[in-house]
Scaffold this active site. Structure first.
Site, PDB file in Angstrom:
ATOM      1  N   CYS A 163       0.873  -1.174   0.000  1.00 57.44           N
ATOM      2  CA  CYS A 163       0.000   0.000   0.000  1.00 57.44           C
ATOM      3  C   CYS A 163       0.906   1.217   0.000  1.00 57.44           C
ATOM      4  O   CYS A 163       1.543   1.525   1.006  1.00 57.44           O
ATOM      5  CB  CYS A 163      -0.912   0.011   1.214  1.00 57.44           C
ATOM      6  SG  CYS A 163      -1.972   1.482   1.290  1.00 57.44           S
ATOM      7  N   GLU A 191      -3.149   0.941  -6.687  1.00 61.18           N
ATOM      8  CA  GLU A 191      -2.174  -0.076  -7.055  1.00 61.18           C
ATOM      9  C   GLU A 191      -1.815   0.131  -8.526  1.00 61.18           C
ATOM     10  O   GLU A 191      -2.606   0.681  -9.292  1.00 61.18           O
ATOM     11  CB  GLU A 191      -2.725  -1.493  -6.848  1.00 61.18           C
ATOM     12  CG  GLU A 191      -3.054  -1.846  -5.401  1.00 61.18           C
ATOM     13  CD  GLU A 191      -1.838  -1.927  -4.485  1.00 61.18           C
ATOM     14  OE1 GLU A 191      -0.702  -1.807  -4.993  1.00 61.18           O
ATOM     15  OE2 GLU A 191      -2.029  -2.110  -3.274  1.00 61.18           O
TER      16      GLU A 191
END
Length: 234
Positions: A2, A102
């Site tokens: 993340c 992402e």
């Protein structure tokens, strides 16, 4: 991993959702990035949003720069790894978000995707926090070369996001994802014992989540605006 996330939920809604008040005004963020001071809810009460720097610096570190490599902590080793073990035992936190990014390799270029609940509701990622005190003293601006008094530097408070195996949706984008906590798990993550907290380090199901391509402008932390979360053609 993340490495970027969003938090643009209106402040009043965030305060109600997390039953916490901010230590300074909350503002919409569409590109939260490592190295920035961002709101988290720590376990040392009272319930409030405190602004900590993203990139955990262990209390024993020689330099704050080690935080650059500690923006994430792996759930599988968080209890054993020296960088995170103490924080896991005593300093867990909630990292509020309403989506995360992402990147997918598309033959040389990387296409960013945003992952979020379909209704964009806020959620908490499992985090750890630390307080690091520099070992050196900082000389006052008027004292260089004068032998004048020095002052202790302020402690630096930092955090990291815990990651785990991805669900089916995120696995198409990356091999890791943040530990997303259900609302009824948040209190246990903050104040439960280490074994109770460990039971929460699982993969969040993907049945309520969505993922869609967004502009490559999100690649630069300097860009931060609502256009970053708009869907684009992949």
């Amino acid at each position: 991993m993340c490495g970027r996330y969003t938090l643009f939920t209106p402040p009043e809604e965030l305060e109600t959702r997390f039953d916490a008040t901010p230590t300074r005004p909350l503002s919409a963020r569409y590109n939260c990035a490592p190295g920035q001071e961002l709101p988290v809810v720590t376990n040392d009460a009272p319930a409030e949003f405190r602004f900590l720097k993203w990139g955990l610096v262990p209390s024993w570190a020689d330099s704050a720069s080690v935080g650059n490599d500690r923006i994430n902590a792996r759930a599988e080793t968080v209890r054993e790894k020296r960088s995170f073990a103490d924080a896991y035992e005593a300093r867990r936190c909630l990292v509020p978000a309403d989506g995360f990014y992402e990147w997918v390799d598309r033959g040389g270029d990387k296409q960013p995707y945003r992952v979020a609940f379909e209704d964009d509701r806020p959620f908490a990622m499992a985090g750890l926090w630390e307080r690091w005190k520099p070992s050196t003293k900082q000389t006052g601006l008027g004292d260089f070369g004068s032998g004048g008094p020095s002052r202790e530097q302020e402690p630096l408070e930092t955090f990291t996001v815990v990651t785990t195996e991805p669900n089916d949706l995120v696995s198409e984008l990356h091999h890791r994802m943040a530990v997303v906590l259900a609302p009824d798990e948040e209190e246990t993550w903050l104040h439960g014992d280490p074994d109770e907290a460990a039971a929460l380090l699982d993969t969040y199901p993907d049945d309520e989540l969505t993922a869609y391509p967004v502009s490559t402008r999100v690649n630069s932390p300097a860009n931060d605006g609502p256009d970053l979360i708009e869907r684009v053609e992949a």
